[in-house]
Design an enzyme around this catalytic site. Structure first.
Site, short mmCIF file in Angstrom:
data_model
loop_
_atom_site.label_atom_id
_atom_site.label_comp_id
_atom_site.label_asym_id
_atom_site.label_seq_id
_atom_site.Cartn_x
_atom_site.Cartn_y
_atom_site.Cartn_z
N ASP A 151 0.84 -1.20 0.00
CA ASP A 151 0.00 0.00 0.00
C ASP A 151 0.88 1.25 0.00
O ASP A 151 1.95 1.27 0.62
CB ASP A 151 -0.91 0.00 1.23
N ASP A 164 0.42 4.12 1.39
CA ASP A 164 0.42 4.97 2.58
C ASP A 164 1.10 4.33 3.79
O ASP A 164 1.03 4.86 4.90
CB ASP A 164 -1.02 5.36 2.96
N TRP A 173 -13.20 -0.24 -1.22
CA TRP A 173 -12.31 -0.58 -0.11
C TRP A 173 -12.78 -1.82 0.64
O TRP A 173 -13.94 -1.94 1.01
CB TRP A 173 -12.23 0.60 0.85
N GLU A 229 -10.54 -7.68 -0.18
CA GLU A 229 -9.65 -8.42 -1.09
C GLU A 229 -8.48 -9.10 -0.36
O GLU A 229 -8.03 -10.17 -0.75
CB GLU A 229 -9.11 -7.49 -2.19
N ASP A 230 -8.00 -8.49 0.74
CA ASP A 230 -6.90 -9.12 1.47
C ASP A 230 -7.37 -10.34 2.26
O ASP A 230 -6.65 -11.33 2.40
CB ASP A 230 -6.20 -8.11 2.39
N MET A 237 1.65 4.85 9.14
CA MET A 237 0.64 5.10 8.13
C MET A 237 0.48 6.60 7.95
O MET A 237 0.25 7.33 8.93
CB MET A 237 -0.70 4.47 8.55
N HIS A 286 -4.81 10.10 5.90
CA HIS A 286 -5.48 10.74 4.77
C HIS A 286 -6.98 10.47 4.87
O HIS A 286 -7.41 9.54 5.58
CB HIS A 286 -4.95 10.19 3.44
N ARG A 316 -10.62 9.29 3.23
CA ARG A 316 -11.02 8.27 2.27
C ARG A 316 -11.14 8.89 0.88
O ARG A 316 -11.74 9.94 0.70
CB ARG A 316 -12.35 7.66 2.68
#
Length: 346
Positions: free
Chosen positions: A197, A199, A259, A262-263, A289, A292, A294
């Protein structure tokens, strides 16, 4: 007296002829003997030939002719140690607002078109870093700033691929990572893939970005969760899988738009193949992290739980073998390979 005179003359003539023939014979014999000796003296022996050849080769080596390459045996480069002597452990991260991309390029001038390999040894693994991306330029800059020296200290042969989703359709992280895997293999037969990712920035370079005998989850803790595992089965953020491991589970599902989910789907695929997820020690696998809001176009996937219930039924036909996309461009920038793709719509 006349007879004697005539006879004496004849004897003298015979004597002269004999002496002449004898002289000619001696000269001929001497000529043959001396000629052979001269040839023998001029002809080099085997030892002399060896000396001449060696001297000739040495002269070529000293003069820099093309044969020098054949004379010099290159010293093999040793394999990099299991633990790099360059590691620093926990490092202080810097997120300077004034940071510019050009500064990061200058500080990482050994990186060429997003790719790097150590010069002093042969890396133990070749690693492709895959970063799904859209409209997160500042996050990407911070990650590149910290990640390149982090990976170089680990003495890895690596390349960074940023997979950009074109258009305004809902973001699909999983499908972009499938694309990254397929596109990276067009460049090189990478041993290991890190799904990363944009971030999340690693805090400790002893958290090695290499693959293991089992799929590896690299984010045990992050600042947003008090450096504790997000939940027991968490397999997101930054994960590492060998080329064969990812192929075996058929990659990510392509059906997770937005979001979430999937993981967990990938974790189920791993478990279906009787593989076990491993993690580094908690004090090493720490991340910052970059906070931020969404993103627009990456809203929570409301269908994620329904999709997860179907994973065991569809994993064989939904994944790498069904990943359809259109490559718009592949730009080999100084710090990364930028792959822009159209992956369609939900």
């Amino acid at each position: 007296m006349g007879i004697c005179s005539s006879t004496c003359k004849m004897l003298r003539r015979v004597k002269y002829v004999f002496l002449l023939l004898l002289t000619l014979s001696v000269l001929a014999w001497f000529s043959m003997f001396s000629g052979g000796s001269v040839k023998s003296a001029l002809a080099p022996s085997a030892a002399t030939k060896a000396v001449i050849k060696r001297d000739s080769m040495q002269d070529e080596a000293n003069s820099g002719t093309s044969k020098v390459v054949r004379l010099i045996t290159p010293t093999p480069i040793v394999e990099c140690p299991k633990e790099s002597p360059l590691l620093q452990g926990a490092v202080r991260l810097n997120f300077e607002p004034s940071l510019k991309l050009k500064e990061v390029e200058v500080e990482n001038n050994q990186v060429t078109e997003g790719r790097y390999q150590p010069s002093s040894c042969t890396a133990r693994q070749s690693v492709a870093i895959l970063i799904p991306h859209r409209s997160r330029e500042r996050h990407l800059l911070y990650l590149l700033y910290h990640l390149h020296p982090f990976l170089q200290r680990q003495q890895l042969h690596y390349a960074v691929y940023v997979i950009q989703q074109a258009g305004n359709a809902t973001f699909n992280r999983a499908k972009l990572l499938n694309v990254g895997y397929l596109e990276a293999l067009k460049d090189y037969r990478w041993d290991c893939f890190i799904f990363h990712d944009v971030d999340l920035v690693p805090e400790n370079d002893k958290n090695l970005y290499i693959c293991d005998k089992q799929p590896k989850h690299l984010v045990v803790g992050r600042n947003a969760t008090g450096y504790k595992l997000h939940y027991k089965g968490y397999f997101g953020g930054v994960t590492a899988m060998k080329r064969e491991q990812f192929r075996k589970v058929n990659g990510f599902a392509n059906t997770y738009w937005g979001w979430g989910g999937e993981d967990d789907d990938l974790r189920i695929r791993v478990e279906l193949q009787k593989m076990k997820i491993v993690r580094p020690p908690a004090d090493l696998a720490r991340y910052t992290m970059v906070f931020h809001k969404r993103d627009s176009g990456n809203e929570v996937n409301k269908d994620r739980m329904k999709l997860l219930r179907r994973t065991t039924l569809v994993w064989r036909k939904d994944g790498l073998n069904s990943c359809k996309y259109q490559t718009i461009s592949v730009d080999r920038l100084p710090l990364y390979i930028n792959v822009t793709v159209d992956i369609g719509k939900p």
